[in-house]
Every structure is written in C-alpha cells, then in structure tokens.
Design an enzyme around this catalytic site. Structure first.
Site: not given
Length: 312
Positions: A108-110, A137, A141, A180
């Site tokens: 994920s880009s987070c 989260y 990841k 989201h």
C-alpha cells in the site's frame, strides 16, 4: 506463467483479489484456486501450511489483507497490525517451503513517510515517520515487503512486491464506518440524492491530494508483472499508479456530478485530513512498459453503476 499453471489468489473476494480473478480468467488461466475465509483462516499457520502442502500452487497472488479507511485504522490498530502480519508471514513462508515459483505481494502507498517528497519514489521507504492514523497497517505492509526481500536474499526465492496507490472499483467496501474515501463518498452522495437531503458532509478541509487507480488497471499491472518480470528486474518493489492526483474536494465535486446530487457539500473541519499528499512516482513502472487505461471519470461512473446494481 503457463495457462495451465496452478495459481492461488489469496483474498479472491476482496477488491483487489476479485479483480485479479477476473483478469486471470479473461486471459484464459484455467487452473486457479481460491479459498474463502471460512474454508481457510490465513492467520492460522498450521492451516495455511497444510493447504500449501496439499494444493502445491506454482504461483501466488497475495491480495488478502485486513483493510479500511482512516476511521477503521484509528479504531482497530491492533487488529490491523496483527492480522496483516500473520496473513503475509504465513503465506510467504509456506510459499518458500513448498517451492512456489513466483509470488506477488500487494502492499500500500501508506508505507511511505507522512511528509516524504512528492511524488513518492520507491527509495523513500523508511526515510521518515509514518502517518499516525494508519501506522499499524503501514508497518505490517513494510514487514511484508521486507519478508519478500529477505527470503529472496537468503533462499533465492522469486517473490516480488508492488505498491498500489488508492484503489477503487467493483467489490469495494461501501460501509461508512470502515471504507476508504472513494466508496464512502459514492454512498454518501447516492443516499443524499435518494433521500433529497440538502447537503453531504465530507471529512476535513478537502485539500489533501490523492491518486486513484481503478482496480481492473491494478489487476492488469499485477498480471503483466508476474508474466514478464522477476525480482532481479523489479528490485525491492515497484509503485503502481497513474502518476497524477486530485484533491478530496475536487473528487467530491466529481462524484456529486456523476451521481447527480443537486445539494451542497459541507466540510467537517473537526475530522482529520490524513496525509497531505500521496502521489506515486511511476517512473520504474513506466520503464517496465505498463500504464493505466481507465480514466478517473469513467472509473467512478462504472463503480457507481456497480454499486447501484448491488443495492438493488
């Protein structure tokens, strides 16, 4: 991958997994295996090991994850870090033990630092503090990326990782408590339209920028990478996105137009904005020969049509 290769899609009922299933089936991959959560609890190491030993998949798409928006991440951080760590560790280790030819892990880009320079390049990983609202989260990841990296390093596996930007499309989660921003806004505007409400409230200032990729484009990119590239070509991981973003306020206006809502948009400034901007640098992906095809407007329209078909 051969058309008869045995391919396991973990998380096939979710947003990404269901898109991967559609894409693989459309390309005539005919030896696909799936398990529902009831059939296989991916947080249970023994169950995962027995499944891999019995089925012996050759290729694995690791799309299973516990996901959610700002509210869910903030409310259930222990669940987000625990479940995601368990799922990825169990599947990656079982894939190594059973000799899986290639695995693709979806991040994920987070994972990027909250205030990293924009656009986000792959080398910015672990160069600063994470966004607090989804740290649990993100840490899980990041661990998945590093699991793939170190298994490749120590065991010579061919496990690749991809970092998608914000995804949306069919089979998304439209629950206002856990979804989201994109599906939440689609549902809010639809219900406001149906109920003739005077306004729709959006969280925060509307100023943060977000990039959105249709999940069918995401699935296309994943299959393309699995078919054509190995870990030596990709490096630690590769961003998957469209290379352009939009403010949340602009997104709300666009969804309002597509849904046909005639009321006003009000901003709730007591709610958090999250990260100011998350735009992926897709230079590496472009150099590998892939680009997105579905425009944001077309993608939202398709998603809204799917949502309407589900509630009917």
């Amino acid at each position: 991958m051969d058309k008869r290769s045995k391919i396991y899609v973990a998380g096939h009922r979710g947003l990404v997994g269901s898109a991967l299933k559609r894409k693989l089936e459309s390309k005539d991959y005919s030896n696909l295996i799936f398990r529902t959560h009831r059939e296989l609890d991916l947080t249970n190491q023994q169950a995962v090991n027995e499944f891999f030993e019995r089925e012996k998949p050759e290729y694995v798409f690791l799309a299973a994850a516990k996901v959610g928006g700002i509210l869910a991440n903030n409310t259930y951080p222990a669940e987000f870090i625990y479940e995601n760590l368990m799922i990825e560790a169990n599947i990656i280790h079982a894939s190594y033990k059973c000799g899986v030819k290639k695995l693709l892990f979806l991040g994920s880009s987070c994972i990027y630092p909250k205030l990293a320079p924009q656009p986000l390049k792959e080398e910015y990983l672990l160069t600063g503090p994470l966004e607090e609202t989804n740290e649990a989260y993100a840490v899980a990841k990041i661990a998945g990326i590093r699991l793939c990296k170190h298994y490749n390093q120590q065991y010579g596996t061919n496990f690749i990782s991809v970092m998608p930007t914000n995804l949306y499309g069919p089979n998304d989660n439209f629950d206002l408590e856990t979804s989201h921003v994109m599906p939440a806004l689609v549902r809010k505007f639809h219900e406001a339209k149906v109920n003739n409400e005077p306004e729709v409230v959006i969280w925060g200032t509307g100023k943060p920028y977000r990039e959105f990729l249709h999940v069918d484009d995401m699935a296309d990119a994943c299959v393309y990478l699995m078919e054509n590239f190995n870990t030596d070509d990709i490096g630690e991981f590769v961003n998957i996105g469209v290379g352009k973003d939009i403010t949340i306020g602009e997104l709300a206006e666009l969804i309002k137009e597509i849904v046909g809502f005639k009321g006003e948009i009000r901003k709730d400034l007591s709610k958090p904005d999250g990260t100011p901007q998350k735009l992926l640098d897709i230079t590496k992906l472009s150099s590998l020969g892939w680009k997105a095809n579905i425009s944001l407007k077309d993608g939202i329209r398709q998603t809204y049509e799917w949502y309407q078909s589900q509630i009917k």
